[in-house]
Design a protein around this motif. Structure first.
Motif, PDB file in Angstrom:
ATOM      1  N   GLU A  68      44.659  44.540  45.319  1.00  0.00           N
ATOM      2  CA  GLU A  68      44.975  43.159  45.666  1.00  0.00           C
ATOM      3  C   GLU A  68      46.463  42.996  45.956  1.00  0.00           C
ATOM      4  N   ALA A  69      46.765  42.192  46.961  1.00  0.00           N
ATOM      5  CA  ALA A  69      48.157  41.931  47.324  1.00  0.00           C
ATOM      6  C   ALA A  69      48.894  41.279  46.160  1.00  0.00           C
ATOM      7  N   ASN A  70      50.070  41.792  45.874  1.00  0.00           N
ATOM      8  CA  ASN A  70      50.946  41.275  44.817  1.00  0.00           C
ATOM      9  C   ASN A  70      50.390  41.458  43.403  1.00  0.00           C
ATOM     10  N   ARG A  71      49.237  42.106  43.287  1.00  0.00           N
ATOM     11  CA  ARG A  71      48.663  42.336  41.960  1.00  0.00           C
ATOM     12  C   ARG A  71      48.403  43.812  41.700  1.00  0.00           C
ATOM     13  N   GLY A  72      48.322  44.598  42.762  1.00  0.00           N
ATOM     14  CA  GLY A  72      48.049  46.016  42.595  1.00  0.00           C
ATOM     15  C   GLY A  72      46.575  46.282  42.385  1.00  0.00           C
ATOM     16  N   ALA A  73      46.281  47.309  41.609  1.00  0.00           N
ATOM     17  CA  ALA A  73      44.897  47.727  41.388  1.00  0.00           C
ATOM     18  C   ALA A  73      44.299  47.023  40.175  1.00  0.00           C
ATOM     19  N   VAL A  74      43.096  46.497  40.361  1.00  0.00           N
ATOM     20  CA  VAL A  74      42.389  45.791  39.295  1.00  0.00           C
ATOM     21  C   VAL A  74      40.961  46.319  39.238  1.00  0.00           C
ATOM     22  N   VAL A  75      40.472  46.592  38.034  1.00  0.00           N
ATOM     23  CA  VAL A  75      39.086  47.036  37.891  1.00  0.00           C
ATOM     24  C   VAL A  75      38.172  45.921  38.395  1.00  0.00           C
ATOM     25  N   THR A  76      37.290  46.269  39.306  1.00  0.00           N
ATOM     26  CA  THR A  76      36.440  45.279  39.960  1.00  0.00           C
ATOM     27  C   THR A  76      35.627  44.479  38.943  1.00  0.00           C
ATOM     28  N   LYS A  77      35.670  43.167  39.116  1.00  0.00           N
ATOM     29  CA  LYS A  77      34.898  42.265  38.264  1.00  0.00           C
ATOM     30  C   LYS A  77      33.856  41.586  39.139  1.00  0.00           C
ATOM     31  N   LEU A  78      32.605  41.905  38.901  1.00  0.00           N
ATOM     32  CA  LEU A  78      31.531  41.392  39.741  1.00  0.00           C
ATOM     33  C   LEU A  78      31.078  40.007  39.301  1.00  0.00           C
ATOM     34  N   THR A  79      30.728  39.187  40.278  1.00  0.00           N
ATOM     35  CA  THR A  79      30.134  37.891  39.978  1.00  0.00           C
ATOM     36  C   THR A  79      28.634  38.079  39.742  1.00  0.00           C
ATOM     37  N   THR A  80      28.008  37.044  39.218  1.00  0.00           N
ATOM     38  CA  THR A  80      26.563  37.095  39.010  1.00  0.00           C
ATOM     39  C   THR A  80      25.833  37.331  40.327  1.00  0.00           C
ATOM     40  N   ASP A  81      26.291  36.670  41.390  1.00  0.00           N
ATOM     41  CA  ASP A  81      25.662  36.846  42.704  1.00  0.00           C
ATOM     42  C   ASP A  81      25.805  38.283  43.200  1.00  0.00           C
ATOM     43  N   GLN A  82      26.960  38.895  42.943  1.00  0.00           N
ATOM     44  CA  GLN A  82      27.175  40.275  43.385  1.00  0.00           C
ATOM     45  C   GLN A  82      26.279  41.249  42.618  1.00  0.00           C
ATOM     46  N   ILE A  83      26.129  41.014  41.317  1.00  0.00           N
ATOM     47  CA  ILE A  83      25.242  41.870  40.524  1.00  0.00           C
ATOM     48  C   ILE A  83      23.805  41.734  41.022  1.00  0.00           C
ATOM     49  N   THR A  84      23.402  40.501  41.307  1.00  0.00           N
ATOM     50  CA  THR A  84      22.058  40.265  41.834  1.00  0.00           C
ATOM     51  C   THR A  84      21.866  40.981  43.165  1.00  0.00           C
ATOM     52  N   GLU A  85      22.886  40.926  44.021  1.00  0.00           N
ATOM     53  CA  GLU A  85      22.801  41.600  45.326  1.00  0.00           C
ATOM     54  C   GLU A  85      22.667  43.108  45.155  1.00  0.00           C
ATOM     55  N   ILE A  86      23.431  43.674  44.218  1.00  0.00           N
ATOM     56  CA  ILE A  86      23.354  45.118  43.965  1.00  0.00           C
ATOM     57  C   ILE A  86      21.944  45.506  43.530  1.00  0.00           C
TER      58      ILE A  86
END
Length: 213
Positions: A68-86
């Motif tokens: 992420e810009a100005n934040r660097g690397a962040v461990v991905t945090k999935l939303t409920t919708d993203q988990i459902t999509e997976i």
């Protein structure tokens, strides 16, 4: 954590860092939303920032880390919708792989599946049951002959591993989890693809509900 010198000699320094961080993320040692600072990681692994940066970009390509810009690397945090999509994608790909595997399976393939099933039983009481579960399904899906499809499935499974880390043991779900695996093996042994796919679909839907509820 294993010293980098003890990891496989065949992998590069960046790959060794990827392997270690991936294990930490999937085990829940590093939680979703955690910032991964290059300087801290370089100190941890006693390396320069170059292999650390390469490792973070590789983890990003696998969806485990977001750059992420100005934040660097962040461990991905999935939303409920993203988990459902997976899980929606897993339903399509895993059920198809299972169906193909059962139609292609030979008697000499069954011992490997039984060994993976025994490992599930051994690890169900609090060991590394996630790894055992992955190995059981991987052993089956590879018999489909669709190696690229299996690679995508494993990537999808890995993307939600961190969210299963809160279930360090199967607790009251252990009998049900083992029963599902036993039933799936019986279907495979009997070459009953239709029932096997139905069982797997139920298994994945239950897992999706558990993670998103």
């Amino acid at each position: 954590m294993k010293p980098l010198s003890m990891l496989r000699k065949s992998v590069s320094l960046a790959d060794a860092i990827v392997e270690t961080l991936k294990a930490d993320i999937q085990a829940g040692t590093i939680l979703p939303g955690t910032h991964l600072h290059q300087e801290d990681l370089a100190k941890r692994f006693a390396v320069s920032r170059v292999p650390v940066r390469d490792a973070l970009f590789k983890l990003s390509s696998e969806g485990l880390v977001s750059i992420e810009a100005n934040r660097g690397a962040v461990v991905t945090k999935l939303t409920t919708d993203q988990i459902t999509e997976i899980y929606d994608l897993r339903l399509i790909l895993e059920c198809d792989a299972l169906d193909r595997a059962i139609k292609a399976i030979k008697n000499e393939d069954l011992p490997a599946i039984r060994r993976a099933l025994r490992l599930c039983r051994l690890e169900a009481d609090g060991g590394d049951w996630r790894a055992a579960d992955n190995e059981f399904h991987r052993t089956i899906y590879r018999l489909s002959g669709r190696l690229k499809q299996v690679e995508i499935i494993e990537s999808l499974r890995a993307s939600v591993q961190a969210y299963w880390a809160q279930y360090s043991t199967l607790a009251t779900n252990e009998p049900h989890w083992l029963e599902q695996h036993d039933a799936l093996y019986r279907c495979i042994e009997q070459r009953d693809a239709r029932r096997a796919v139905k069982l797997l679909r139920t298994h994945l839907i239950e897992a999706s509900i558990k993670l998103t509820s």
